[in-house]
Motif scaffolding. Structure first.
Motif, PDB file in Angstrom:
ATOM      1  N   TRP A  86     -37.400  15.784 -33.302  1.00 21.30           N
ATOM      2  CA  TRP A  86     -36.054  15.609 -32.768  1.00 21.30           C
ATOM      3  C   TRP A  86     -36.047  15.523 -31.250  1.00 21.30           C
ATOM      4  O   TRP A  86     -35.307  14.723 -30.670  1.00 21.30           O
ATOM      5  N   SER A  87     -36.877  16.319 -30.592  1.00 17.46           N
ATOM      6  CA  SER A  87     -36.914  16.238 -29.134  1.00 17.46           C
ATOM      7  C   SER A  87     -37.457  14.890 -28.671  1.00 17.46           C
ATOM      8  O   SER A  87     -36.977  14.315 -27.693  1.00 17.46           O
ATOM      9  N   ALA A  88     -38.440  14.357 -29.414  1.00 12.88           N
ATOM     10  CA  ALA A  88     -38.988  13.051 -29.047  1.00 12.88           C
ATOM     11  C   ALA A  88     -38.026  11.924 -29.392  1.00 12.88           C
ATOM     12  O   ALA A  88     -37.838  10.987 -28.613  1.00 12.88           O
ATOM     13  N   ALA A  89     -37.402  12.002 -30.582  1.00 14.93           N
ATOM     14  CA  ALA A  89     -36.491  10.936 -30.998  1.00 14.93           C
ATOM     15  C   ALA A  89     -35.245  10.879 -30.125  1.00 14.93           C
ATOM     16  O   ALA A  89     -34.791   9.790 -29.739  1.00 14.93           O
ATOM     17  N   LEU A  90     -34.688  12.052 -29.821  1.00 18.91           N
ATOM     18  CA  LEU A  90     -33.452  12.082 -29.032  1.00 18.91           C
ATOM     19  C   LEU A  90     -33.738  11.952 -27.536  1.00 18.91           C
ATOM     20  O   LEU A  90     -33.084  11.180 -26.829  1.00 18.91           O
ATOM     21  N   GLY A  91     -34.722  12.719 -27.054  1.00 23.50           N
ATOM     22  CA  GLY A  91     -35.000  12.711 -25.629  1.00 23.50           C
ATOM     23  C   GLY A  91     -35.901  11.583 -25.175  1.00 23.50           C
ATOM     24  O   GLY A  91     -35.787  11.103 -24.050  1.00 23.50           O
ATOM     25  N   GLY A  92     -36.797  11.131 -26.068  1.00 23.61           N
ATOM     26  CA  GLY A  92     -37.751  10.107 -25.676  1.00 23.61           C
ATOM     27  C   GLY A  92     -37.382   8.705 -26.093  1.00 23.61           C
ATOM     28  O   GLY A  92     -37.923   7.734 -25.549  1.00 23.61           O
ATOM     29  N   ASP A  93     -36.475   8.556 -27.062  1.00 24.16           N
ATOM     30  CA  ASP A  93     -36.115   7.205 -27.531  1.00 24.16           C
ATOM     31  C   ASP A  93     -34.637   6.906 -27.323  1.00 24.16           C
ATOM     32  O   ASP A  93     -34.279   5.919 -26.676  1.00 24.16           O
ATOM     33  N   LEU A  94     -33.759   7.787 -27.833  1.00 24.37           N
ATOM     34  CA  LEU A  94     -32.329   7.500 -27.761  1.00 24.37           C
ATOM     35  C   LEU A  94     -31.784   7.657 -26.345  1.00 24.37           C
ATOM     36  O   LEU A  94     -31.085   6.770 -25.838  1.00 24.37           O
ATOM     37  N   ALA A  95     -32.092   8.763 -25.693  1.00 26.89           N
ATOM     38  CA  ALA A  95     -31.525   9.028 -24.365  1.00 26.89           C
ATOM     39  C   ALA A  95     -31.869   7.942 -23.340  1.00 26.89           C
ATOM     40  O   ALA A  95     -30.988   7.509 -22.590  1.00 26.89           O
ATOM     41  N   PRO A  96     -33.128   7.471 -23.268  1.00 27.81           N
ATOM     42  CA  PRO A  96     -33.414   6.406 -22.305  1.00 27.81           C
ATOM     43  C   PRO A  96     -32.619   5.115 -22.555  1.00 27.81           C
ATOM     44  O   PRO A  96     -32.278   4.403 -21.621  1.00 27.81           O
ATOM     45  N   LYS A  97     -32.321   4.827 -23.829  1.00 24.24           N
ATOM     46  CA  LYS A  97     -31.523   3.637 -24.124  1.00 24.24           C
ATOM     47  C   LYS A  97     -30.095   3.787 -23.630  1.00 24.24           C
ATOM     48  O   LYS A  97     -29.442   2.805 -23.242  1.00 24.24           O
ATOM     49  N   LEU A  98     -29.595   5.010 -23.654  1.00 19.99           N
ATOM     50  CA  LEU A  98     -28.235   5.257 -23.178  1.00 19.99           C
ATOM     51  C   LEU A  98     -28.175   5.317 -21.657  1.00 19.99           C
ATOM     52  O   LEU A  98     -27.153   4.977 -21.059  1.00 19.99           O
ATOM     53  N   ALA A  99     -29.291   5.702 -21.042  1.00 20.25           N
ATOM     54  CA  ALA A  99     -29.288   5.914 -19.594  1.00 20.25           C
ATOM     55  C   ALA A  99     -29.676   4.672 -18.810  1.00 20.25           C
ATOM     56  O   ALA A  99     -29.231   4.482 -17.676  1.00 20.25           O
ATOM     57  N   GLY A 100     -30.494   3.797 -19.392  1.00 22.63           N
ATOM     58  CA  GLY A 100     -30.949   2.624 -18.660  1.00 22.63           C
ATOM     59  C   GLY A 100     -31.621   1.641 -19.582  1.00 22.63           C
ATOM     60  O   GLY A 100     -31.788   1.896 -20.770  1.00 22.63           O
ATOM     61  N   GLY A 101     -32.033   0.501 -19.040  1.00 20.88           N
ATOM     62  CA  GLY A 101     -32.671  -0.542 -19.830  1.00 20.88           C
ATOM     63  C   GLY A 101     -34.071  -0.142 -20.223  1.00 20.88           C
ATOM     64  O   GLY A 101     -35.014  -0.289 -19.452  1.00 20.88           O
ATOM     65  N   GLN A 102     -34.238   0.392 -21.430  1.00 17.33           N
ATOM     66  CA  GLN A 102     -35.525   0.920 -21.871  1.00 17.33           C
ATOM     67  C   GLN A 102     -36.519  -0.212 -22.093  1.00 17.33           C
ATOM     68  O   GLN A 102     -36.211  -1.253 -22.671  1.00 17.33           O
ATOM     69  N   GLU A 103     -37.754   0.005 -21.607  1.00 16.04           N
ATOM     70  CA  GLU A 103     -38.850  -0.932 -21.830  1.00 16.04           C
ATOM     71  C   GLU A 103     -38.486  -2.339 -21.374  1.00 16.04           C
ATOM     72  O   GLU A 103     -38.738  -3.327 -22.061  1.00 16.04           O
ATOM     73  N   THR A 104     -37.847  -2.449 -20.225  1.00 17.17           N
ATOM     74  CA  THR A 104     -37.447  -3.728 -19.608  1.00 17.17           C
ATOM     75  C   THR A 104     -36.445  -4.504 -20.449  1.00 17.17           C
ATOM     76  O   THR A 104     -36.317  -5.715 -20.272  1.00 17.17           O
ATOM     77  N   HIS A 105     -35.726  -3.840 -21.351  1.00 18.04           N
ATOM     78  CA  HIS A 105     -34.759  -4.534 -22.193  1.00 18.04           C
ATOM     79  C   HIS A 105     -33.333  -4.375 -21.659  1.00 18.04           C
ATOM     80  O   HIS A 105     -32.384  -4.405 -22.441  1.00 18.04           O
ATOM     81  N   GLY A 106     -33.162  -4.186 -20.383  1.00 15.05           N
ATOM     82  CA  GLY A 106     -31.825  -4.078 -19.822  1.00 15.05           C
ATOM     83  C   GLY A 106     -31.194  -5.452 -19.647  1.00 15.05           C
ATOM     84  O   GLY A 106     -31.873  -6.460 -19.465  1.00 15.05           O
ATOM     85  N   ALA A 107     -29.874  -5.482 -19.699  1.00 12.90           N
ATOM     86  CA  ALA A 107     -29.129  -6.719 -19.484  1.00 12.90           C
ATOM     87  C   ALA A 107     -27.689  -6.353 -19.163  1.00 12.90           C
ATOM     88  O   ALA A 107     -27.207  -5.286 -19.569  1.00 12.90           O
ATOM     89  N   PRO A 108     -26.959  -7.216 -18.443  1.00  5.18           N
ATOM     90  CA  PRO A 108     -25.574  -6.901 -18.085  1.00  5.18           C
ATOM     91  C   PRO A 108     -24.638  -7.069 -19.273  1.00  5.18           C
ATOM     92  O   PRO A 108     -24.981  -7.727 -20.273  1.00  5.18           O
ATOM     93  N   PRO A 109     -23.430  -6.494 -19.195  1.00 10.63           N
ATOM     94  CA  PRO A 109     -22.425  -6.725 -20.240  1.00 10.63           C
ATOM     95  C   PRO A 109     -22.163  -8.217 -20.411  1.00 10.63           C
ATOM     96  O   PRO A 109     -22.165  -8.983 -19.445  1.00 10.63           O
ATOM     97  N   GLY A 110     -21.921  -8.609 -21.642  1.00 10.80           N
ATOM     98  CA  GLY A 110     -21.740 -10.019 -21.967  1.00 10.80           C
ATOM     99  C   GLY A 110     -22.967 -10.657 -22.571  1.00 10.80           C
ATOM    100  O   GLY A 110     -22.896 -11.772 -23.107  1.00 10.80           O
ATOM    101  N   TYR A 111     -24.078  -9.952 -22.541  1.00 10.02           N
ATOM    102  CA  TYR A 111     -25.346 -10.472 -23.072  1.00 10.02           C
ATOM    103  C   TYR A 111     -25.217 -10.854 -24.543  1.00 10.02           C
ATOM    104  O   TYR A 111     -25.582 -11.966 -24.956  1.00 10.02           O
TER     105      TYR A 111
END
Length: 566
Positions: free
Chosen positions: A251-276
Motif C-alpha cells: 500500500w505504501s508503494a502503490a499509493l506513495g510510489g505510483d498514485l501520488a506522483p500521478k496526482l502531483a506531476g507528470g509521472q515518467e514524462t507523461h505530463g501534458a496540459p489540459p485539453g490533451y
C-alpha cells in the motif's frame, strides 16, 4: 428489408448486446493473435503473471526479483486463469495473456448496448455498443495484456446497470432484479483490477446526477449494505493477504510510489496540459468520430432527457478529472467512452442537422485520411516496399471509413453512414494490427532475438543451453518474457562470465568492445550466433543486439582475479 428494420430485428432482447460484443471481438482478435509482445507495460504484466504461475504465489506481484506494487492483483488472476486454460507459462504465448483484455472489450460493448437501450431503444443501444467496441482505443487495448480494456469492461457494466436503475426510476423499462448486483460486481472487479478508477467514475456519476436533479431517493435501489458486503467479499481477501505478506509495503508503494506522483506531476514524462484528451479524442474514438459533432448537439439540446442527462453526468466529471491530472496517458479516459457512444447513438434516433452532418463528415474524412497516411509512414520508417501489401489495404479501409461514412452522412443516411464507417473501420484496424504491424521487423527486437536463439537451440527451455541467459545493454521486459524469468539483465562483465560458464549472452553493440575485453580476462572465447538490428521504441534508441554462445571447444574458465566491471 430496410437497415432500420434489420437493426430492430438484430437488437431484440439479448441479441443487441451479443452482437455488440461480437463486433468488439472482431475488432480486437486479429491483433491479439498477430502482434508480438509489447514493451513496456504489457510484457511486465505478462511476465508477472507467468511468475505467479511458476511460483504458485498468487498474492504478491513480482517482476523477476522486484516486487511490483503498482496495481491490484485482479488482472493477473484473470490472465493466470486464461493461461492455465489455454496455454502454460513455459510457452510464453502472449495471446493467452491477452484474452482477458479482449473479453473486457467485449463486456464493455455489450454493457454499453444494454444500458443505452433503456433510454434510446434497442437499435440505438446496439449501435452504441458497436461504436464503442470498434473505437481505435478500445480495440487496441483489447489486444494488449494489461488492465485498461478489462477496467473499461467492468466500469461500463457498473454504469450501464446504474443507468438501467436510473431509467426505471424515471418511468423507463424495468431494470431487472439483478441490476443492482451487476452494478456492485462491476465496481468491485474494477477495483480489484485498477484500484480507485472504477469507483471514482461511478461515484462522480452518482454525485453529478444528485446535484443536477436535487433528488437521490432512487439510489436506495442499489442496496448499499449488500453492495458493500459484495465489495468487501471480492476485494477484501486479497487486500488482507497482501497487507500481511508485505507488511503493508504494497500500500505504501502503490499509493506513495505510483498514485501520488500521478496526482502531483507528470509521472515518467507523461505530463501534458489540459485539453490533451479532448484533442486526441477524434483519432482515438475513430470511426465514431463521424458522429461526435452530432453527439455534442444532442448533449446541449436534449440535456434534460434522462438518457442524455445520465450520459453527461457520466462523461463530464470523469473527463474533467483526467484533463486536470498532471499525468496523462491516452487510455485514461477510456472508462468514459461509453457515455460518448450513448450520445452518438442518441443522435441517430432523430434527424441530424446540416451543420452536425457536414462537420462530422469533415472530421471523419480528415482523421480517416490521417490514419491512412500513418500506415504509409510506418512502412517508410520501419518497413520496406514488401510491406505495402499490408499497408495499402489498411490505408484504403481507414480512409474509406471516414470518407464513405462522411459522404453517406451528408446524404442524410446517418444509420447507414454509422454502419459503413464501423465495418470499414474494424477492417482497417484489423489489417493494420494483424497485417502491417507484425511485418515491421525493426520494432520487434525481442521476438527476433528469441527466434534466432530458438533456431540455434540456445533457449534454456529447450533443455540444451544452460540458464540464465545474460543480457547486457538492453533491458526491455519483452526479452525477459521471451527468454524466461531467470534472464539476467546485467553488464558486459556478467555477459562475459556467462560465456565462460557456457551460458548464452546477448550484448548490445555499445557494450560489445568492453565485452570482448572482459572475455579475455575470463580466458573465454565467444561465437557470434546472430546479429539483430532494430529500434527500442520505448526510448527511441537504435539497437544492435549480438547473440553469443561459447565457442566450440572453449574450456569453462575460472572467475578472474580482477573480476567485476573496470
Amino acid at each position: 428489408m430496410t437497415l432500420e428494420g434489420e437493426l430492430a430485428r438484430l437488437s431484440r432482447g439479448w441479441r443487441g448486446p451479443a452482437l455488440a460484443a461480437l463486433i468488439a471481438f472482431l475488432a480486437g482478435l486479429p491483433g491479439l493473435i498477430a502482434v508480438p509482445p509489447l514493451d513496456r507495460d504489457e510484457s511486465r504484466f505478462a511476465q508477472a503473471t507467468a511468475q505467479m504461475l511458476e511460483s504458485r504465489d498468487f498474492t504478491v506481484i513480482r517482476y523477476q526479483e522486484e516486487p511490483r506494487f503498482k496495481k491490484p492483483v485482479g488482472i493477473h488472476w484473470l490472465q493466470a486463469a486464461s493461461v492455465a486454460v489455454f496455454s502454460n507459462p513455459e510457452d510464453r504465448e502472449i495471446w493467452a495473456y491477452r484474452i482477458p483484455s479482449l473479453l473486457g472489450a467485449m463486456l464493455a460493448a455489450a454493457a454499453c448496448a444494454w444500458g443505452a437501450s433503456a433510454f434510446f431503444g434497442a437499435p440505438a443501444g446496439l449501435l452504441a455498443g458497436a461504436m464503442l467496441g470498434a473505437t481505435f482505443m478500445l480495440s487496441t487495448e483489447a489486444l494488449i495484456a494489461k488492465t485498461d480494456a478489462t477496467l473499461c469492461g467492468f466500469t461500463t457494466l457498473a454504469l450501464a446497470a446504474l443507468g438501467r436503475i436510473y431509467a426505471e426510476a424515471r418511468e423507463g423499462p424495468p431494470a431487472g432484479r439483478r441490476a443492482w448486483l451487476l452494478f456492485w460486481i462491476g465496481v468491485s472487479v474494477a477495483t480489484l483490477v485498477k484500484g480507485p478508477v472504477g469507483p471514482m467514475v461511478a461515484g462522480l456519476t452518482i454525485v453529478a446526477l444528485c446535484l443536477s436533479e436535487r433528488r437521490a431517493a432512487w439510489l436506495g435501489r442499489l442496496k448499499w449494505i449488500w453492495g458493500l458486503i459484495i465489495l468487501v467479499a471480492i476485494c477484501g481477501p486479497w487486500a488482507w493477504a497482501v497487507t500481511v505478506a508485505t507488511d503493508g509495503g504494497f500500500w505504501s508503494a502503490a499509493l506513495g510510489g505510483d498514485l501520488a506522483p500521478k496526482l502531483a506531476g507528470g509521472q515518467e514524462t507523461h505530463g501534458a496540459p489540459p485539453g490533451y484528451h479532448t484533442l486526441l479524442s477524434p483519432i482515438l474514438m475513430f470511426p465514431m468520430t463521424l458522429l461526435l459533432p452530432a453527439a455534442a448537439v444532442v448533449a446541449w439540446k436534449r440535456r434534460g432527457e434522462p438518457g442524455v442527462r445520465f450520459a453527461l453526468c457520466w462523461l463530464i466529471p470523469t473527463w474533467l478529472v483526467f484533463e486536470a491530472l498532471p499525468t496523462k496517458l491516452v487510455h485514461y479516459t477510456l472508462p468514459a467512452y461509453g457515455a460518448v457512444a450513448w450520445l452518438a447513438a442518441a443522435a441517430l434516433v432523430a434527424p441530424i442537422g446540416k451543420g452536425a452532418r457536414w462537420s462530422g463528415a469533415v472530421l471523419a474524412g480528415l482523421f480517416g485520411v490521417l490514419l491512412a497516411g500513418g500506415a504509409f509512414y510506418l512502412v517508410k520508417a520501419y518497413g520496406d516496399a514488401s510491406d505495402l501489401v499490408a499497408a495499402i489495404p489498411a490505408a484504403l479501409f481507414l480512409a474509406s471509413a471516414g470518407l464513405v461514412g462522411g459522404y453517406m452522412l451528408i446524404r442524410q443516411a446517418p444509420p447507414k453512414a454509422a454502419v459503413a464507417a464501423l465495418a470499414l473501420g474494424v477492417a482497417g484496424h484489423a489489417t493494420l494490427a494483424a497485417g502491417l504491424a507484425p511485418r515491421l521487423n525493426p520494432l520487434w527486437l525481442s521476438s527476433r532475438v528469441e527466434r534466432v536463439m530458438a533456431k540455434a537451440q540456445l533457449l534454456p527451455e529447450q533443455g540444451i543451453a544452460d540458464a540464465p541467459v545474460t543480457v547486457a545493454g538492453y533491458a526491455e521486459p519483452s526479452l525477459v518474457f521471451a527468454l524466461g524469468t531467470p534472464t539476467e539483465l546485467a553488464g558486459f562483465d556478467d555477459a562475459a562470465q556467462a560465456i565462460s560458464e557456457h551460458r548464452p549472452a546477448v550484448v548490445e553493440q555499445r557494450e560489445d568492445a568492453n565485452f570482448q575485453k572482459a572475455l579475455a580476462a575470463y580466458h573465454a572465447r565467444a561465437h557470434l550466433v546472430a546479429t539483430v538490428k532494430g529500434l527500442d521504441y520505448s526510448d527511441g534508441k537504435k539497437m544492435t543486439l549480438r547473440v553469443y554462445e561459447a565457442a566450440p571447444g572453449s574450456p569453462q574458465a575460472d572467475v578472474p582475479e580482477t573480476g567485476g566491471q573496470p
